[in-house]
Motif scaffolding. Sequence first.
Motif, PDB file in Angstrom:
ATOM      1  N   PRO A 115       0.612  -1.389   0.046  1.00  0.00           N
ATOM      2  CA  PRO A 115       0.076   0.299   0.299  1.00  0.00           C
ATOM      3  C   PRO A 115       0.359   0.874  -0.045  1.00  0.00           C
ATOM      4  O   PRO A 115       0.807   2.267  -0.697  1.00  0.00           O
ATOM      5  N   GLY A 116       1.935   0.903  -0.156  1.00  0.00           N
ATOM      6  CA  GLY A 116       2.790   2.097   0.579  1.00  0.00           C
ATOM      7  C   GLY A 116       2.858   2.628   1.939  1.00  0.00           C
ATOM      8  O   GLY A 116       1.421   2.805   2.009  1.00  0.00           O
ATOM      9  N   PRO A 117       3.201   3.854   2.419  1.00  0.00           N
ATOM     10  CA  PRO A 117       4.760   3.981   1.786  1.00  0.00           C
ATOM     11  C   PRO A 117       5.713   2.642   2.455  1.00  0.00           C
ATOM     12  O   PRO A 117       5.483   2.433   3.198  1.00  0.00           O
ATOM     13  N   MET A 118       6.507   2.386   1.509  1.00  0.00           N
ATOM     14  CA  MET A 118       7.185   1.232   1.421  1.00  0.00           C
ATOM     15  C   MET A 118       9.026   1.415   1.949  1.00  0.00           C
ATOM     16  O   MET A 118       9.253   2.170   1.955  1.00  0.00           O
ATOM     17  N   ASN A 119       9.540   0.399   2.824  1.00  0.00           N
ATOM     18  CA  ASN A 119      10.400   1.030   3.944  1.00  0.00           C
ATOM     19  C   ASN A 119      11.136  -0.087   3.148  1.00  0.00           C
ATOM     20  O   ASN A 119      11.336  -1.630   3.591  1.00  0.00           O
ATOM     21  N   ARG A 120      12.371   0.443   1.707  1.00  0.00           N
ATOM     22  CA  ARG A 120      13.080  -0.903   0.881  1.00  0.00           C
ATOM     23  C   ARG A 120      13.823  -1.200   1.924  1.00  0.00           C
ATOM     24  O   ARG A 120      14.783  -0.887   2.487  1.00  0.00           O
ATOM     25  N   SER A 159       5.628  -6.915  -9.706  1.00  0.00           N
ATOM     26  CA  SER A 159       4.759  -5.679  -8.684  1.00  0.00           C
ATOM     27  C   SER A 159       3.759  -5.186  -9.351  1.00  0.00           C
ATOM     28  O   SER A 159       4.232  -4.458 -10.427  1.00  0.00           O
ATOM     29  N   VAL A 160       2.509  -4.894  -8.611  1.00  0.00           N
ATOM     30  CA  VAL A 160       1.664  -3.571  -9.144  1.00  0.00           C
ATOM     31  C   VAL A 160       1.245  -2.445  -8.256  1.00  0.00           C
ATOM     32  O   VAL A 160       0.686  -1.635  -8.133  1.00  0.00           O
ATOM     33  N   ILE A 161       2.945  -2.468  -7.644  1.00  0.00           N
ATOM     34  CA  ILE A 161       2.310  -1.480  -6.253  1.00  0.00           C
ATOM     35  C   ILE A 161       2.354   0.417  -7.414  1.00  0.00           C
ATOM     36  O   ILE A 161       1.165   0.955  -6.501  1.00  0.00           O
ATOM     37  N   LEU A 162       2.352   0.741  -7.654  1.00  0.00           N
ATOM     38  CA  LEU A 162       2.020   2.167  -8.794  1.00  0.00           C
ATOM     39  C   LEU A 162       0.697   1.824  -9.028  1.00  0.00           C
ATOM     40  O   LEU A 162       0.394   2.937  -9.241  1.00  0.00           O
ATOM     41  N   GLN A 179      -1.515   0.166  -8.666  1.00  0.00           N
ATOM     42  CA  GLN A 179      -2.527   0.307  -7.298  1.00  0.00           C
ATOM     43  C   GLN A 179      -2.711   2.101  -7.181  1.00  0.00           C
ATOM     44  O   GLN A 179      -3.693   2.598  -6.278  1.00  0.00           O
ATOM     45  N   VAL A 180      -1.780   2.525  -6.891  1.00  0.00           N
ATOM     46  CA  VAL A 180      -1.944   4.174  -6.311  1.00  0.00           C
ATOM     47  C   VAL A 180      -2.656   4.618  -7.672  1.00  0.00           C
ATOM     48  O   VAL A 180      -3.483   5.528  -7.190  1.00  0.00           O
ATOM     49  N   THR A 181      -2.177   4.833  -8.921  1.00  0.00           N
ATOM     50  CA  THR A 181      -3.424   5.229 -10.376  1.00  0.00           C
ATOM     51  C   THR A 181      -4.533   4.681  -9.761  1.00  0.00           C
ATOM     52  O   THR A 181      -5.484   5.561 -10.503  1.00  0.00           O
ATOM     53  N   ASN A 182      -4.666   3.582  -9.378  1.00  0.00           N
ATOM     54  CA  ASN A 182      -6.184   3.265  -9.586  1.00  0.00           C
ATOM     55  C   ASN A 182      -7.388   3.602  -8.376  1.00  0.00           C
ATOM     56  O   ASN A 182      -7.810   3.317  -8.036  1.00  0.00           O
ATOM     57  N   GLY A 183      -6.431   4.142  -7.374  1.00  0.00           N
ATOM     58  CA  GLY A 183      -6.680   4.394  -6.257  1.00  0.00           C
ATOM     59  C   GLY A 183      -7.697   6.139  -6.974  1.00  0.00           C
ATOM     60  O   GLY A 183      -8.758   6.287  -6.514  1.00  0.00           O
ATOM     61  N   ILE A 184      -7.450   6.971  -7.965  1.00  0.00           N
ATOM     62  CA  ILE A 184      -8.662   7.516  -8.642  1.00  0.00           C
ATOM     63  C   ILE A 184      -9.636   7.273  -8.679  1.00  0.00           C
ATOM     64  O   ILE A 184     -10.682   7.713  -8.255  1.00  0.00           O
ATOM     65  N   ALA A 185      -9.695   6.258  -9.946  1.00  0.00           N
ATOM     66  CA  ALA A 185     -10.900   5.650 -10.179  1.00  0.00           C
ATOM     67  C   ALA A 185     -11.482   5.491  -8.828  1.00  0.00           C
ATOM     68  O   ALA A 185     -12.567   5.502  -8.945  1.00  0.00           O
ATOM     69  N   VAL A 186     -11.124   4.547  -7.968  1.00  0.00           N
ATOM     70  CA  VAL A 186     -11.721   4.053  -7.033  1.00  0.00           C
ATOM     71  C   VAL A 186     -12.738   4.982  -5.865  1.00  0.00           C
ATOM     72  O   VAL A 186     -13.707   5.244  -5.630  1.00  0.00           O
ATOM     73  N   ARG A 187     -11.856   5.978  -5.797  1.00  0.00           N
ATOM     74  CA  ARG A 187     -12.384   7.102  -4.638  1.00  0.00           C
ATOM     75  C   ARG A 187     -13.558   8.665  -5.479  1.00  0.00           C
ATOM     76  O   ARG A 187     -14.009   8.573  -5.056  1.00  0.00           O
ATOM     77  N   MET A 188     -13.010   8.367  -6.620  1.00  0.00           N
ATOM     78  CA  MET A 188     -14.084   8.646  -8.444  1.00  0.00           C
ATOM     79  C   MET A 188     -15.860   7.180  -7.774  1.00  0.00           C
ATOM     80  O   MET A 188     -16.446   8.484  -7.542  1.00  0.00           O
ATOM     81  N   ALA A 189     -15.656   7.127  -7.954  1.00  0.00           N
ATOM     82  CA  ALA A 189     -16.205   5.987  -7.502  1.00  0.00           C
ATOM     83  C   ALA A 189     -17.299   6.365  -6.461  1.00  0.00           C
ATOM     84  O   ALA A 189     -18.190   6.485  -5.815  1.00  0.00           O
ATOM     85  N   VAL A 190     -16.357   6.423  -5.386  1.00  0.00           N
ATOM     86  CA  VAL A 190     -16.885   6.551  -3.661  1.00  0.00           C
ATOM     87  C   VAL A 190     -17.370   8.044  -3.718  1.00  0.00           C
ATOM     88  O   VAL A 190     -18.626   7.708  -3.372  1.00  0.00           O
ATOM     89  N   LEU A 191     -16.890   8.765  -3.984  1.00  0.00           N
ATOM     90  CA  LEU A 191     -18.050  10.343  -4.267  1.00  0.00           C
ATOM     91  C   LEU A 191     -18.662  10.539  -4.784  1.00  0.00           C
ATOM     92  O   LEU A 191     -19.799  10.967  -4.450  1.00  0.00           O
ATOM     93  N   TYR A 192     -18.961   9.683  -6.082  1.00  0.00           N
ATOM     94  CA  TYR A 192     -19.881   9.364  -7.523  1.00  0.00           C
ATOM     95  C   TYR A 192     -20.940   8.691  -6.076  1.00  0.00           C
ATOM     96  O   TYR A 192     -22.230   9.694  -6.374  1.00  0.00           O
TER      97      TYR A 192
END
Length: 312
Positions: free
Chosen positions: A268-273, A287-290, A292-305
């Motif tokens: 989920p970040g932030p990471m301790n490398r 790794s899909v770590i970044l 996850q960050v990009t998808n956060g916007i669409a998911v949060r748009m859905a929640v707000l909507y």
Amino acid sequence: MSETGQQLRNKDIVGIKDLSCYEIELILNTAVGFRDVLRRDIKKVPTLRGKTVVNLFFEPSTRTRTSFELAAKRLSTDVINFSVSASSVVKGESLIDTAMTIQALGADIVIIRHSSSGVPHLLARHLNASVINAGDGINEHPTQALLDAFTIMGKYSTIKGLKIAIVGDILHSRVAKSNIYCLRTLGAEVRLIGPPTLIPEGLIDPEIEIFHNMEEGLRDIDVVMMLRIQMERQDRGFFPTTDEYFRLWGLTLERLSLARPGAMVMHPGPMNRGIEIVSAVADSPQSVILEQVTNGIAVRMAVLYLLSGRRG
Ligand code: CP
């Protein structure tokens, strides 16, 4: 309200624990439409024009706060990033008075992060505005779990039947708790891996397997979700040293090879490398770590909507 008239039951999202399987799927399906919007040249829609969203963060954040701000802006809302350190909170104003003031200024949705578990629930009871939990103490971080589920479904289509390991500091992780509720509700086989001192008793349903050996726990899993060591929430020594922690629980390429071929690596970040994950894994094609960050916007748009529809 979604295009098909489907709705969330409550005006708030304070935890995954309170969402039904139907509601989780409604949010994830709605996010698919917003992901398409975000892939266009013009990434903005007028859907929530005239609404006001307030980011009320009492703890630091890079991903969640920025992602909520972008999500709100993509939906054409007015967004206010409330600065706690420059507010009357430092003069002793109570949390409820601060929140009521923000509501009196016209907030439709208040997004709150706080170090104390239960604060979003308290605000949800006092405010007519919708309240979204952006992380409360060691309790929940619901939108992180939703974006994680959305990311997993991007590769596997369904979560039902997947073997998913959550590794590390489960005890202090709100991300882990929300993910356990979300992934179990969606039908995943969840296993927890970590030292006995960092896996709480009582939270876990009997279907969840616990492993105190990293190699055994990683065998045949489809998804491995690493967690940050939550040093700021640890009031005593839960493990001897970070070197020791890495030796026993750090995700290396060698350990990842025990999972199914191509297994997805999440954080989920932030990471301790170099403590919970090595760079060779964090930056690997698995790794899909970044993402996850990009998808956060669409998911949060859905929640707000969906919450805006819920409030009529
Ligand atoms: N995943 C997450 O909550 O990150 P931030 O603390 O940067 O918001």
